[in-house]
Design a protein around this motif. Sequence first.
Motif, short mmCIF file in Angstrom:
data_model
loop_
_atom_site.label_atom_id
_atom_site.label_comp_id
_atom_site.label_asym_id
_atom_site.label_seq_id
_atom_site.Cartn_x
_atom_site.Cartn_y
_atom_site.Cartn_z
N PHE A 1 0.82 -1.21 0.00
CA PHE A 1 0.00 0.00 0.00
C PHE A 1 0.85 1.26 0.00
O PHE A 1 0.56 2.22 -0.72
CB PHE A 1 -0.94 0.01 1.21
CG PHE A 1 -1.51 1.36 1.53
CD1 PHE A 1 -2.45 1.94 0.70
CD2 PHE A 1 -1.08 2.07 2.64
CE1 PHE A 1 -2.97 3.20 0.98
CE2 PHE A 1 -1.58 3.32 2.92
CZ PHE A 1 -2.52 3.89 2.09
N THR A 2 1.91 1.29 0.80
CA THR A 2 2.71 2.51 0.91
C THR A 2 3.56 2.78 -0.33
O THR A 2 4.18 3.84 -0.42
CB THR A 2 3.64 2.44 2.14
OG1 THR A 2 4.45 1.27 2.05
CG2 THR A 2 2.83 2.39 3.42
N ASP A 3 3.57 1.85 -1.29
CA ASP A 3 4.37 2.04 -2.50
C ASP A 3 3.60 2.69 -3.64
O ASP A 3 4.17 2.98 -4.69
CB ASP A 3 4.92 0.69 -2.99
CG ASP A 3 5.89 0.08 -2.00
OD1 ASP A 3 6.58 0.85 -1.31
OD2 ASP A 3 5.96 -1.16 -1.91
N VAL A 4 2.29 2.91 -3.47
CA VAL A 4 1.50 3.45 -4.57
C VAL A 4 1.84 4.93 -4.78
O VAL A 4 2.36 5.60 -3.89
CB VAL A 4 -0.01 3.29 -4.32
CG1 VAL A 4 -0.37 1.82 -4.09
CG2 VAL A 4 -0.48 4.14 -3.13
N ASP A 5 1.53 5.42 -5.97
CA ASP A 5 1.75 6.83 -6.26
C ASP A 5 0.59 7.67 -5.72
O ASP A 5 -0.46 7.13 -5.34
CB ASP A 5 1.90 7.05 -7.77
CG ASP A 5 0.68 6.58 -8.53
OD1 ASP A 5 -0.17 7.42 -8.87
OD2 ASP A 5 0.54 5.35 -8.77
N LEU A 6 0.77 8.97 -5.70
CA LEU A 6 -0.23 9.87 -5.12
C LEU A 6 -1.55 9.79 -5.87
O LEU A 6 -2.62 9.80 -5.24
CB LEU A 6 0.30 11.31 -5.12
CG LEU A 6 -0.65 12.38 -4.56
CD1 LEU A 6 -1.01 12.09 -3.12
CD2 LEU A 6 -0.03 13.76 -4.69
N ASP A 7 -1.53 9.72 -7.19
CA ASP A 7 -2.77 9.66 -7.96
C ASP A 7 -3.57 8.41 -7.63
O ASP A 7 -4.81 8.46 -7.53
CB ASP A 7 -2.47 9.70 -9.46
CG ASP A 7 -2.00 11.07 -9.92
OD1 ASP A 7 -2.26 12.05 -9.19
OD2 ASP A 7 -1.37 11.17 -10.99
N THR A 8 -2.89 7.28 -7.45
CA THR A 8 -3.59 6.05 -7.09
C THR A 8 -4.17 6.16 -5.69
O THR A 8 -5.30 5.73 -5.43
CB THR A 8 -2.63 4.85 -7.17
OG1 THR A 8 -2.12 4.75 -8.50
CG2 THR A 8 -3.35 3.56 -6.80
N LEU A 9 -3.42 6.75 -4.76
CA LEU A 9 -3.93 6.96 -3.40
C LEU A 9 -5.19 7.80 -3.43
O LEU A 9 -6.19 7.48 -2.77
CB LEU A 9 -2.85 7.64 -2.55
CG LEU A 9 -3.28 8.03 -1.13
CD1 LEU A 9 -3.56 6.79 -0.29
CD2 LEU A 9 -2.21 8.90 -0.47
N MET A 10 -5.18 8.88 -4.20
CA MET A 10 -6.35 9.76 -4.28
C MET A 10 -7.53 9.05 -4.93
O MET A 10 -8.69 9.26 -4.55
CB MET A 10 -5.99 11.03 -5.03
CG MET A 10 -4.98 11.91 -4.32
SD MET A 10 -4.54 13.41 -5.23
CE MET A 10 -6.13 14.24 -5.29
#
Length: 519
Positions: free
Chosen positions: A252-261
């Motif tokens: 989970f902590t490896d995702v990019d900001l756009d995916t997190l949003m």
Amino acid sequence: MRCCVYLFQQSLQCSPSKMAAGESNSRSPCLNLSTSGPLGNAPPSNSAHSSPASNRGAVGAAVGMNRGAGNANPRSGPENGGGAESAVRSTPSAQNPPRQSVAQSGATSGAASNMTATSSSSSSSSSSTASSSVDASAAVSSLPSSPASVLVYREPVYNWQATKSTVKERFLYSDEVQIGPETVMTTLYTAKKYAVPALEAHCVEFLKKNLRADNAFMLLTQARLFDEPQLASLCLENIDKNTADALAAEGFTDVDLDTLMAVLERDTLGVREVRLFGAAVRWAEAEAQRQQLQPTPENKRRVLGKALSLIRFPLMTIEEFAAGPAQSGILTDREVVSLFLHFTVNPKPHVEFIDRPRCCLRGKECSITRFSQVESRWGYSGTSDRIRFSVNRRIFVVGFGLYGSIHGPTDYQVNIQIIHTDSNTVLGQNDTGFSCDGTASTFRVMFKEPVEILPSVNYIACATLKGPDSHYGTKGMRKVTHESPATGTKTCFTFCYAAGNNNGTSVEDGQIPEVIFYT
């Protein structure tokens, strides 16, 4: 070959009559190429429509022009070395020439090659006509000679492999594909790069079959990278159903900001908002490290950017907010004060964060009561009250209604749980307390997170109370149906006896009179 095609196109735009009349418009004379063979170096044609010797020279000239086309000046005209290519560029109609049959090509070739004979044999022709005919003949005969070649114009075929339905048809070795967890992503990348949709489909199908909560975020990132919307949708659905497990996964902590949003903005996440905030903080710490920043509250807020506004702080309890976000340093003082006011005063002031419940909690809260009558005295000695139930459709249970003391206002300590019967897995629980006022009413005790209940699956509702004797329910019903007033949708609960020590609670009487849920 491009110049050959240009010359072919240009020949279709000119007629022998205009050539004979001297209407060249300062351009090189049109050259006719026969179209009776494949593109490239073809053997000489023996047909009646093969090109004459003068035209064979034109073919050689066209090949020579093609070899040097990369250094041609696109602005120069025929007199400056631009040749037929620049002449064609100035003619918009030459962009999409009609196809020319072999017979038509031969006829045009014959007309072009006979212009000189016509001008020399006719004594009545004007001097201007004779002069233009001689010029055209000289232009054709002055081209260097080469072996006879016959050319044909064909439409170029782009991405021809994409038209093939199987891997075998694309010159690859076979339709047998062996994909593993270690190779699937590189294989998908290769299939995308070289446009092999059959192999791409194999990779996506493999990923679908191996999608789990602990790899959903990683696969979601890859699906977005490789533009696989169907796989991305399946990942998001998995995250919706298993939000807590997906957030706890290492990837989970490896995702990019756009995916997190993309995840935080969803209304369908099945998790309490305080858990989302904790996950976002973990991601911010990892992102700060990737950007070589100190994990200070200011830098965490900086790397989160707009993602912070997607956390729905107003959905937290005041206790959750006070213990976590309020002390994190990520929120500004003004934001903390406005949220505390939102929790404590009425009417509630406006806050800058979303206060709309997520989809699993959207709509009107529903509840069912399984008893028709209330009696008194039900005692507690540390044993759990339990009842088994199932439903006919997917719902989210958010809490129970419990009976309170028969001795007046009292506080209870309670642990509530929902257990999956077949696996004996605890799906949701909360250690909490509640206050009662001494009446026969029910009192709400809520889970920390909504608990997903699937249709036709057996679950056990469990409550372990510590406190004085309470009221209890009688004349219980085995089946209780809730009908939505807005849509008419019916949610049917079926209650059964829970085997084992259940403190006497059964279908007919006991504790846990009410189930609170959202559809």
